[in-house]
Design a protein around this motif. Sequence first.
Motif, PDB file in Angstrom:
ATOM      1  N   LEU A 171       0.850  -1.287  -0.275  1.00 53.35           N
ATOM      2  CA  LEU A 171      -0.155   0.410  -0.171  1.00 53.35           C
ATOM      3  C   LEU A 171       1.036   1.230  -0.085  1.00 53.35           C
ATOM      4  CD1 LEU A 171      -2.933   0.922   0.178  1.00 53.35           C
ATOM      5  CD2 LEU A 171      -2.392   1.672   2.882  1.00 53.35           C
ATOM      6  N   LEU A 172       1.674   1.304   0.785  1.00 53.04           N
ATOM      7  CA  LEU A 172       3.035   2.832   1.539  1.00 53.04           C
ATOM      8  C   LEU A 172       3.242   2.992  -0.616  1.00 53.04           C
ATOM      9  CD1 LEU A 172       3.461   2.218   4.784  1.00 53.04           C
ATOM     10  CD2 LEU A 172       2.023   3.340   3.595  1.00 53.04           C
ATOM     11  N   ALA A 173       3.923   1.995  -0.972  1.00 58.75           N
ATOM     12  CA  ALA A 173       4.856   1.538  -3.016  1.00 58.75           C
ATOM     13  C   ALA A 173       4.065   2.787  -3.461  1.00 58.75           C
ATOM     14  CB  ALA A 173       5.577   0.625  -2.600  1.00 58.75           C
ATOM     15  N   GLY A 174       3.036   1.468  -3.254  1.00 62.30           N
ATOM     16  CA  GLY A 174       2.125   1.728  -4.055  1.00 62.30           C
ATOM     17  C   GLY A 174       0.873   3.726  -4.748  1.00 62.30           C
ATOM     18  N   LEU A 175       1.174   3.910  -2.839  1.00 62.41           N
ATOM     19  CA  LEU A 175       0.891   5.875  -2.342  1.00 62.41           C
ATOM     20  C   LEU A 175       2.022   5.637  -2.991  1.00 62.41           C
ATOM     21  CD1 LEU A 175      -1.273   5.070   0.663  1.00 62.41           C
ATOM     22  CD2 LEU A 175      -2.302   5.220  -1.421  1.00 62.41           C
ATOM     23  N   PHE A 176       3.296   6.242  -2.654  1.00 64.60           N
ATOM     24  CA  PHE A 176       4.041   7.225  -2.638  1.00 64.60           C
ATOM     25  C   PHE A 176       4.362   7.092  -4.511  1.00 64.60           C
ATOM     26  CE2 PHE A 176       8.344   7.101  -4.128  1.00 64.60           C
ATOM     27  CZ  PHE A 176       8.893   8.340  -3.791  1.00 64.60           C
ATOM     28  N   CYS A 177       4.130   5.827  -4.911  1.00 69.54           N
ATOM     29  CA  CYS A 177       4.552   5.877  -6.346  1.00 69.54           C
ATOM     30  C   CYS A 177       2.761   6.769  -7.088  1.00 69.54           C
ATOM     31  CB  CYS A 177       4.649   4.886  -7.226  1.00 69.54           C
ATOM     32  SG  CYS A 177       5.797   3.996  -6.858  1.00 69.54           S
ATOM     33  N   GLY A 178       1.687   6.449  -6.737  1.00 69.84           N
ATOM     34  CA  GLY A 178       1.106   7.015  -7.525  1.00 69.84           C
ATOM     35  C   GLY A 178       0.827   8.466  -6.621  1.00 69.84           C
ATOM     36  N   THR A 183       5.784  -7.603  -6.572  1.00 66.05           N
ATOM     37  CA  THR A 183       5.003  -7.269  -6.012  1.00 66.05           C
ATOM     38  C   THR A 183       4.793  -5.718  -7.242  1.00 66.05           C
ATOM     39  OG1 THR A 183       6.494  -7.866  -4.138  1.00 66.05           O
ATOM     40  CG2 THR A 183       6.221  -5.674  -4.574  1.00 66.05           C
ATOM     41  N   GLN A 184       6.086  -5.344  -8.132  1.00 70.01           N
ATOM     42  CA  GLN A 184       4.828  -4.599  -8.832  1.00 70.01           C
ATOM     43  C   GLN A 184       3.665  -4.631  -9.720  1.00 70.01           C
ATOM     44  OE1 GLN A 184       7.530  -6.976  -9.470  1.00 70.01           O
ATOM     45  NE2 GLN A 184       9.294  -6.285 -10.374  1.00 70.01           N
TER      46      GLN A 184
END
Length: 200
Positions: A13-20, A68-69
């Motif tokens: 979640l945190l990785a996706g939010l950061f990239c988004g 994960t990607q």
Amino acid sequence: WLPEDICVTYGRLLAGLFCGVLISLIVGVAMGCLSAVEAFCLPLLSFFAKIPPTAMLAVYFVLFGTKTQFYVAMIALGIFPTLAQAIYQSAKKDVSDHAVNKAYTLGASNMEVVWNVIFQQVLPRIIENIRLQIGPAMVFLIAAEYAVGGEGFGYRLKIQSRILNMNVVYIYLIVLGLSGYLFDWILSVTRRRLCPWFGD
């Protein structure tokens, strides 16, 4: 299960939010500053914003597999159209031409204007819109884990629901609710600390 699933799901979640958020910030500010970028990107964002990210599960699966990607892309690209448009609207409406012209008059470079004038004005809107996007992002992630995951909250809820192990299901739902409330509170406090002029 719970500690492992917390690490897996919230890491995604945190990785996706950061990239988004990063992609949305770059595109949104560029659209607000450059009419050519606005003319090119705005119709595309409006189009993709109408497609539910969960409907594109198969596309993400083909492009990224189940690594994960896959989950990061699902979240990042799921929130990107809406968040980028919100940042663009803020850059257009909340940043006055007077402030920009004044900065240039004082000798600011283009990057200094973007950082010190535009970004500072849109920052509270960014934080507020991130708060609004956490719920949808979690929906995208749980749906992806439910469909193809081998670990994480979505996968665990699927397995435990099938065998009617409701004690585990209830615990996971409580954790999801509490974590959502915690994220919202953290962002609310962060916005008040960083942007006290914005109000409550």
